[in-house]
Design a protein around this motif. Sequence first.
Motif, PDB file in Angstrom:
ATOM      1  N   LEU A  12      42.632  39.327  38.619  1.00  0.00           N
ATOM      2  CA  LEU A  12      43.083  40.364  39.538  1.00  0.00           C
ATOM      3  C   LEU A  12      42.637  41.745  39.065  1.00  0.00           C
ATOM      4  O   LEU A  12      42.827  42.110  37.901  1.00  0.00           O
ATOM      5  N   LEU A  13      42.079  42.524  39.997  1.00  0.00           N
ATOM      6  CA  LEU A  13      41.577  43.843  39.632  1.00  0.00           C
ATOM      7  C   LEU A  13      42.683  44.886  39.513  1.00  0.00           C
ATOM      8  O   LEU A  13      42.463  45.959  38.964  1.00  0.00           O
ATOM      9  N   ASN A  14      43.879  44.583  40.018  1.00  0.00           N
ATOM     10  CA  ASN A  14      44.964  45.559  39.917  1.00  0.00           C
ATOM     11  C   ASN A  14      45.718  45.469  38.601  1.00  0.00           C
ATOM     12  O   ASN A  14      46.734  46.133  38.403  1.00  0.00           O
ATOM     13  N   SER A  15      45.242  44.648  37.695  1.00  0.00           N
ATOM     14  CA  SER A  15      45.865  44.524  36.374  1.00  0.00           C
ATOM     15  C   SER A  15      45.379  45.656  35.476  1.00  0.00           C
ATOM     16  O   SER A  15      44.176  45.772  35.204  1.00  0.00           O
ATOM     17  N   GLU A  16      46.295  46.509  35.023  1.00  0.00           N
ATOM     18  CA  GLU A  16      45.911  47.619  34.146  1.00  0.00           C
ATOM     19  C   GLU A  16      45.643  47.102  32.734  1.00  0.00           C
ATOM     20  O   GLU A  16      46.321  46.213  32.241  1.00  0.00           O
ATOM     21  N   ASN A  17      44.623  47.694  32.097  1.00  0.00           N
ATOM     22  CA  ASN A  17      44.257  47.315  30.726  1.00  0.00           C
ATOM     23  C   ASN A  17      44.163  45.791  30.583  1.00  0.00           C
ATOM     24  O   ASN A  17      44.972  45.165  29.905  1.00  0.00           O
ATOM     25  N   PRO A  18      43.175  45.178  31.251  1.00  0.00           N
ATOM     26  CA  PRO A  18      43.075  43.712  31.227  1.00  0.00           C
ATOM     27  C   PRO A  18      42.920  43.127  29.823  1.00  0.00           C
ATOM     28  O   PRO A  18      43.320  41.986  29.584  1.00  0.00           O
ATOM     29  N   ILE A  19      42.349  43.898  28.898  1.00  0.00           N
ATOM     30  CA  ILE A  19      42.317  43.495  27.485  1.00  0.00           C
ATOM     31  C   ILE A  19      42.657  44.715  26.641  1.00  0.00           C
ATOM     32  O   ILE A  19      42.497  45.853  27.081  1.00  0.00           O
TER      33      ILE A  19
END
Length: 330
Positions: free
Chosen positions: A92-99
């Motif tokens: 999902l692109l709306n996830s902040e700070n994916p890593i």
Amino acid sequence: MNLKSNAAAATNRLKIGFVLTRSFTLSAFALFVDTLRLASDELDKSGRIRADWQVLGNTRHLITSSCGVQVAPTSGLVDPAPFNYIVVVGGLLNSENPIDDETVGFLKRAAARKVPLIGLCTGTFTLAEAGLMTGHNVCVSWLHYQAFRERFPELKVRSDRLFNLDRTRGSCAGGSSAADMAAQIVRLHISKEAERNALEVLQIDKARSHLHVQPRKPLAIESNDPRLNAALIIMEQHTENTISISELAASVGLSRRQLERLFMEKAKMSPALVYRKLRLERAKHLLIQTDASLIEIALEVGFESAGHFSRIFAKTYGQTPSRLRAQRST
């Protein structure tokens, strides 16, 4: 197999590390890793004979996928050098700070050691955000094309192909194409026989190549010609910054006359007319779904004035853009 040959096989195994982002796509990860698993051994024995894989993380905390299923890392962020590839699985692109920053640092160390990095699904966004896709060709799903262009305007991106793989970078549209990309890697590093075993067990008739066009049919035009399908996707990507029919033809390896003949044969319309229909369909969506002004929408779909846009729209749909928008609230 004796101990010495066992040791040799372990040394030569295809080794892949996975970095799972927050809200990663489970299907893309599962198809990729299962292709490796089935290629690694005979039939469905699942031994790590010709391939090995690890889920890498700086903690052992569970990582939650976009569908809610959780996966535990199997290894820390170890020395990346022994891996043949590091695959970043996005979601999902709306996830902040994916890593986190430590994982970003790990990917940069891997790049410095010349370990090839692959962005799977929206994992390419994560690599681009870290500055690791500069100078490389990028392939994303048609669904994420506009978002990628807006976020990384300096990078070259296309969404008319399933995946791209060169010596140091790879990118993949995700979904079922994860198995296609994994199959190519198996064929390159293990054997055609291993690839065939994996695909047969997965009930996949044949792996698609990097030249295969994404299964997207704008305007519901049915065609089995990859050149026409690629042209339709490129048109859809250039509703604002329109390109000429000659440029469009060249992008799919045809002359303008050849492209026009292909469209008349398969779509019963000229490419120019199809292109205009795509732009007007985009405008219709914006009229219904947004509050943008008529001039903003006209410019968004490649018209120079609201008046010209309104006349063409009314001629096509039998009503003006203003009338269509007024009906939205009734």
